[in-house]
Each structure stands twice: as C-alpha cells, then as structure tokens.
Design a protein around this motif. Structure first.
Motif, PDB file in Angstrom:
ATOM      1  N   GLY A   5       0.791  -1.226   0.000  1.00 36.94           N
ATOM      2  CA  GLY A   5       0.000   0.000   0.000  1.00 36.94           C
ATOM      3  C   GLY A   5       0.821   1.272   0.000  1.00 36.94           C
ATOM      4  O   GLY A   5       0.284   2.356   0.150  1.00 36.94           O
ATOM      5  N   ASN A   6       2.133   1.154  -0.151  1.00 34.65           N
ATOM      6  CA  ASN A   6       2.994   2.330  -0.075  1.00 34.65           C
ATOM      7  C   ASN A   6       3.443   2.856  -1.428  1.00 34.65           C
ATOM      8  O   ASN A   6       4.251   3.775  -1.480  1.00 34.65           O
ATOM      9  CB  ASN A   6       4.233   2.013   0.777  1.00 34.65           C
ATOM     10  N   THR A   7       2.989   2.252  -2.512  1.00 36.13           N
ATOM     11  CA  THR A   7       3.384   2.710  -3.842  1.00 36.13           C
ATOM     12  C   THR A   7       2.162   2.991  -4.702  1.00 36.13           C
ATOM     13  O   THR A   7       1.094   2.416  -4.501  1.00 36.13           O
ATOM     14  CB  THR A   7       4.272   1.687  -4.575  1.00 36.13           C
ATOM     15  N   VAL A   8       2.358   3.880  -5.656  1.00 39.38           N
ATOM     16  CA  VAL A   8       1.324   4.188  -6.640  1.00 39.38           C
ATOM     17  C   VAL A   8       2.035   4.501  -7.951  1.00 39.38           C
ATOM     18  O   VAL A   8       3.172   4.983  -7.951  1.00 39.38           O
ATOM     19  CB  VAL A   8       0.427   5.375  -6.175  1.00 39.38           C
ATOM     20  N   GLU A  35       2.032  -2.311 -16.958  1.00 38.58           N
ATOM     21  CA  GLU A  35       2.917  -3.429 -16.601  1.00 38.58           C
ATOM     22  C   GLU A  35       3.569  -3.193 -15.233  1.00 38.58           C
ATOM     23  O   GLU A  35       3.713  -4.133 -14.440  1.00 38.58           O
ATOM     24  CB  GLU A  35       3.980  -3.648 -17.672  1.00 38.58           C
ATOM     25  N   ILE A  36       3.937  -1.959 -14.942  1.00 43.43           N
ATOM     26  CA  ILE A  36       4.501  -1.659 -13.617  1.00 43.43           C
ATOM     27  C   ILE A  36       3.450  -1.903 -12.531  1.00 43.43           C
ATOM     28  O   ILE A  36       3.747  -2.478 -11.476  1.00 43.43           O
ATOM     29  CB  ILE A  36       5.059  -0.226 -13.557  1.00 43.43           C
ATOM     30  N   MET A  37       2.211  -1.495 -12.783  1.00 38.37           N
ATOM     31  CA  MET A  37       1.128  -1.753 -11.820  1.00 38.37           C
ATOM     32  C   MET A  37       0.969  -3.254 -11.599  1.00 38.37           C
ATOM     33  O   MET A  37       0.823  -3.703 -10.451  1.00 38.37           O
ATOM     34  CB  MET A  37      -0.190  -1.156 -12.316  1.00 38.37           C
ATOM     35  N   GLN A  38       1.011  -4.009 -12.679  1.00 33.72           N
ATOM     36  CA  GLN A  38       0.871  -5.464 -12.592  1.00 33.72           C
ATOM     37  C   GLN A  38       1.984  -6.070 -11.740  1.00 33.72           C
ATOM     38  O   GLN A  38       1.728  -6.878 -10.849  1.00 33.72           O
ATOM     39  CB  GLN A  38       0.890  -6.067 -14.003  1.00 33.72           C
ATOM     40  N   GLN A  39       3.211  -5.662 -12.001  1.00 32.86           N
ATOM     41  CA  GLN A  39       4.350  -6.273 -11.310  1.00 32.86           C
ATOM     42  C   GLN A  39       4.515  -5.803  -9.865  1.00 32.86           C
ATOM     43  O   GLN A  39       5.079  -6.531  -9.051  1.00 32.86           O
ATOM     44  CB  GLN A  39       5.638  -6.023 -12.095  1.00 32.86           C
ATOM     45  N   THR A  40       4.053  -4.609  -9.559  1.00 32.90           N
ATOM     46  CA  THR A  40       4.214  -4.090  -8.197  1.00 32.90           C
ATOM     47  C   THR A  40       2.952  -4.223  -7.354  1.00 32.90           C
ATOM     48  O   THR A  40       3.003  -4.006  -6.139  1.00 32.90           O
ATOM     49  CB  THR A  40       4.616  -2.604  -8.223  1.00 32.90           C
ATOM     50  N   GLY A  41       1.823  -4.509  -7.971  1.00 38.77           N
ATOM     51  CA  GLY A  41       0.563  -4.554  -7.237  1.00 38.77           C
ATOM     52  C   GLY A  41       0.078  -3.179  -6.837  1.00 38.77           C
ATOM     53  O   GLY A  41      -0.722  -3.037  -5.911  1.00 38.77           O
ATOM     54  N   SER A  42       0.566  -2.165  -7.535  1.00 33.88           N
ATOM     55  CA  SER A  42       0.214  -0.776  -7.216  1.00 33.88           C
ATOM     56  C   SER A  42      -1.044  -0.328  -7.939  1.00 33.88           C
ATOM     57  O   SER A  42      -1.374  -0.824  -9.015  1.00 33.88           O
ATOM     58  CB  SER A  42       1.360   0.164  -7.631  1.00 33.88           C
ATOM     59  N   MET A  43      -1.703   0.638  -7.347  1.00 32.76           N
ATOM     60  CA  MET A  43      -2.829   1.289  -8.002  1.00 32.76           C
ATOM     61  C   MET A  43      -2.269   2.313  -8.975  1.00 32.76           C
ATOM     62  O   MET A  43      -1.109   2.722  -8.867  1.00 32.76           O
ATOM     63  CB  MET A  43      -3.728   1.979  -6.968  1.00 32.76           C
ATOM     64  N   LEU A  78      -7.055  14.183 -12.307  1.00 34.68           N
ATOM     65  CA  LEU A  78      -6.472  12.879 -12.032  1.00 34.68           C
ATOM     66  C   LEU A  78      -7.554  11.824 -12.172  1.00 34.68           C
ATOM     67  O   LEU A  78      -8.661  11.987 -11.639  1.00 34.68           O
ATOM     68  CB  LEU A  78      -5.872  12.842 -10.627  1.00 34.68           C
ATOM     69  N   ASP A  79      -7.238  10.754 -12.882  1.00 40.67           N
ATOM     70  CA  ASP A  79      -8.171   9.655 -13.085  1.00 40.67           C
ATOM     71  C   ASP A  79      -7.581   8.409 -12.434  1.00 40.67           C
ATOM     72  O   ASP A  79      -6.511   7.951 -12.827  1.00 40.67           O
ATOM     73  CB  ASP A  79      -8.384   9.422 -14.584  1.00 40.67           C
ATOM     74  N   GLY A  80      -8.259   7.914 -11.418  1.00 44.84           N
ATOM     75  CA  GLY A  80      -7.773   6.721 -10.749  1.00 44.84           C
ATOM     76  C   GLY A  80      -7.869   6.852  -9.242  1.00 44.84           C
ATOM     77  O   GLY A  80      -8.624   7.670  -8.727  1.00 44.84           O
ATOM     78  N   ASP A  81      -7.073   6.064  -8.560  1.00 48.14           N
ATOM     79  CA  ASP A  81      -7.116   5.974  -7.101  1.00 48.14           C
ATOM     80  C   ASP A  81      -6.300   7.099  -6.469  1.00 48.14           C
ATOM     81  O   ASP A  81      -5.143   6.904  -6.088  1.00 48.14           O
ATOM     82  CB  ASP A  81      -6.599   4.614  -6.659  1.00 48.14           C
ATOM     83  N   THR A  82      -6.908   8.275  -6.357  1.00 49.21           N
ATOM     84  CA  THR A  82      -6.180   9.419  -5.803  1.00 49.21           C
ATOM     85  C   THR A  82      -5.906   9.251  -4.310  1.00 49.21           C
ATOM     86  O   THR A  82      -4.965   9.844  -3.796  1.00 49.21           O
ATOM     87  CB  THR A  82      -6.923  10.741  -6.060  1.00 49.21           C
ATOM     88  N   ALA A  83      -6.683   8.431  -3.618  1.00 44.73           N
ATOM     89  CA  ALA A  83      -6.398   8.164  -2.204  1.00 44.73           C
ATOM     90  C   ALA A  83      -5.048   7.474  -2.073  1.00 44.73           C
ATOM     91  O   ALA A  83      -4.276   7.776  -1.156  1.00 44.73           O
ATOM     92  CB  ALA A  83      -7.501   7.312  -1.587  1.00 44.73           C
ATOM     93  N   ALA A  84      -4.739   6.559  -2.998  1.00 43.70           N
ATOM     94  CA  ALA A  84      -3.430   5.894  -2.988  1.00 43.70           C
ATOM     95  C   ALA A  84      -2.322   6.911  -3.209  1.00 43.70           C
ATOM     96  O   ALA A  84      -1.266   6.843  -2.577  1.00 43.70           O
ATOM     97  CB  ALA A  84      -3.378   4.805  -4.062  1.00 43.70           C
ATOM     98  N   LEU A  85      -2.561   7.884  -4.067  1.00 44.51           N
ATOM     99  CA  LEU A  85      -1.569   8.924  -4.334  1.00 44.51           C
ATOM    100  C   LEU A  85      -1.307   9.755  -3.079  1.00 44.51           C
ATOM    101  O   LEU A  85      -0.176  10.122  -2.789  1.00 44.51           O
ATOM    102  CB  LEU A  85      -2.040   9.823  -5.479  1.00 44.51           C
TER     103      LEU A  85
END
Length: 176
Positions: A5-8, A35-43, A78-85
């Motif tokens: 949960g520490n990366t986006v 691909e980076i999201m896939q490999q890191t599990g990041s939003m 911003l489009d996406g999980d801004t809470a993660a950001l």
C-alpha cells in the motif's frame, strides 16, 4: 515487489497519431504503467489534461510546442485511485519525453503537490532521448528523493510486450 500500500503509479500518456508508432488507442507510457502496476501490485493514477491534445501528430506537436515555449502549466484532472496517491511513500512517475523534457502537464502535476518524504521512481517512453536528464529535473522541482529511472522506446512499448515485461522485471530488481 510487495506493494504494502505504499506505492502508486502515476502517469501521463497520449493517444492518437504518434511518432514512430502510428495511431494508438493506448499510449506508450500507459502500456508501461500498466505493466509496472501489474508487477508491483500498485494502483494507478493518470494525469489527464483538461484540454486534450489533438489526435493528429502535427497538431499535437504544435500545441505542445506552444505550451513549452510559454512555460505553460496546463490544467489537469487525475483519473484513478487518488487516495493511494495521497498516502503513497513511493510514486512511480511515467511520462513521454517531448523535446528532451517532460510534457508540461507533468510539471503542473509536480508543482501541485507536496513531495516531502516521498520517493519518485521515474519511467519514460521516448524515441531516442532516453530519460533526457529528467531525473535531475524531478529532484530539483520536487525536492523528493529520485531513484534511477527506466527508459523504453515508445515503439517497443507499443509492439513488444514481452520485452517491456522483462525490462521492468530487471529494473525493479535493481532499484528495490
């Protein structure tokens, strides 16, 4: 890489007619980001300019050139999980290289946030410029810690997913 949960992954990408790759429906940088999201599990969070760039390459170049000449800071959403950001300690930041620099909407994004205590991990797509010194620019503009970035040709991102996957795996192992 375990996200915890520490990366986006935040990225700016352009679709339409592109240099060296033709007409795209998914931008080159967006493909690398996925691909980076896939490999890191990041939003993921996409930087979307309020005024879209034209689909035609020459018209997009004209708009981007004018923005650069005027040091414009185009509005974005911003489009996406801004809470993660808002909570991420590590931000993978992706952008295409335009004239050996980041597109102006990326500067608008960077200047709109507090980067205290954060780490930026840059990645870019290009057609010959590499990272073009943007790692140093990111450190100067944000004051954040900046890790070694990844640069991939847009043509590779568009047409060789297996090579992109391997390049990202190798890069992530080197920076973690």
């Amino acid at each position: 890489m375990n996200n915890n949960g520490n990366t986006v992954v935040v990225y700016f990408s352009r679709t339409g007619e592109n240099y060296a790759v033709g007409k795209t429906t998914v931008g080159s940088t967006a493909k690398v980001a996925a691909e980076i999201m896939q490999q890191t599990g990041s939003m993921g969070v996409e930087i979307v300019p309020v005024e879209p760039y034209p689909d035609a390459y020459d018209q997009a170049v004209a708009q981007a050139t004018e923005e650069r000449r005027n040091h414009a800071r185009p509005a974005f959403v911003l489009d996406g999980d801004t809470a993660a950001l808002d909570t991420a300690e590590m931000v993978f930041l992706g952008y295409p290289i335009w004239w050996s620099d980041m597109p102006m909407p990326v500067y608008t994004f960077l200047e709109s946030r507090d980067w205290t205590g954060r780490t930026i991990v840059p990645f870019c797509t290009h057609e010959g410029s590499g990272l073009a010194g943007t790692e140093e620019t990111l450190a100067r503009v944000t004051g954040a810690r900046v890790c070694d970035g990844l640069e991939l040709r847009g043509e590779l991102a568009q047409h060789d997913a297996a090579s992109v996957k391997q390049a990202i795996e190798t890069w992530l192992k080197a920076i973690v």
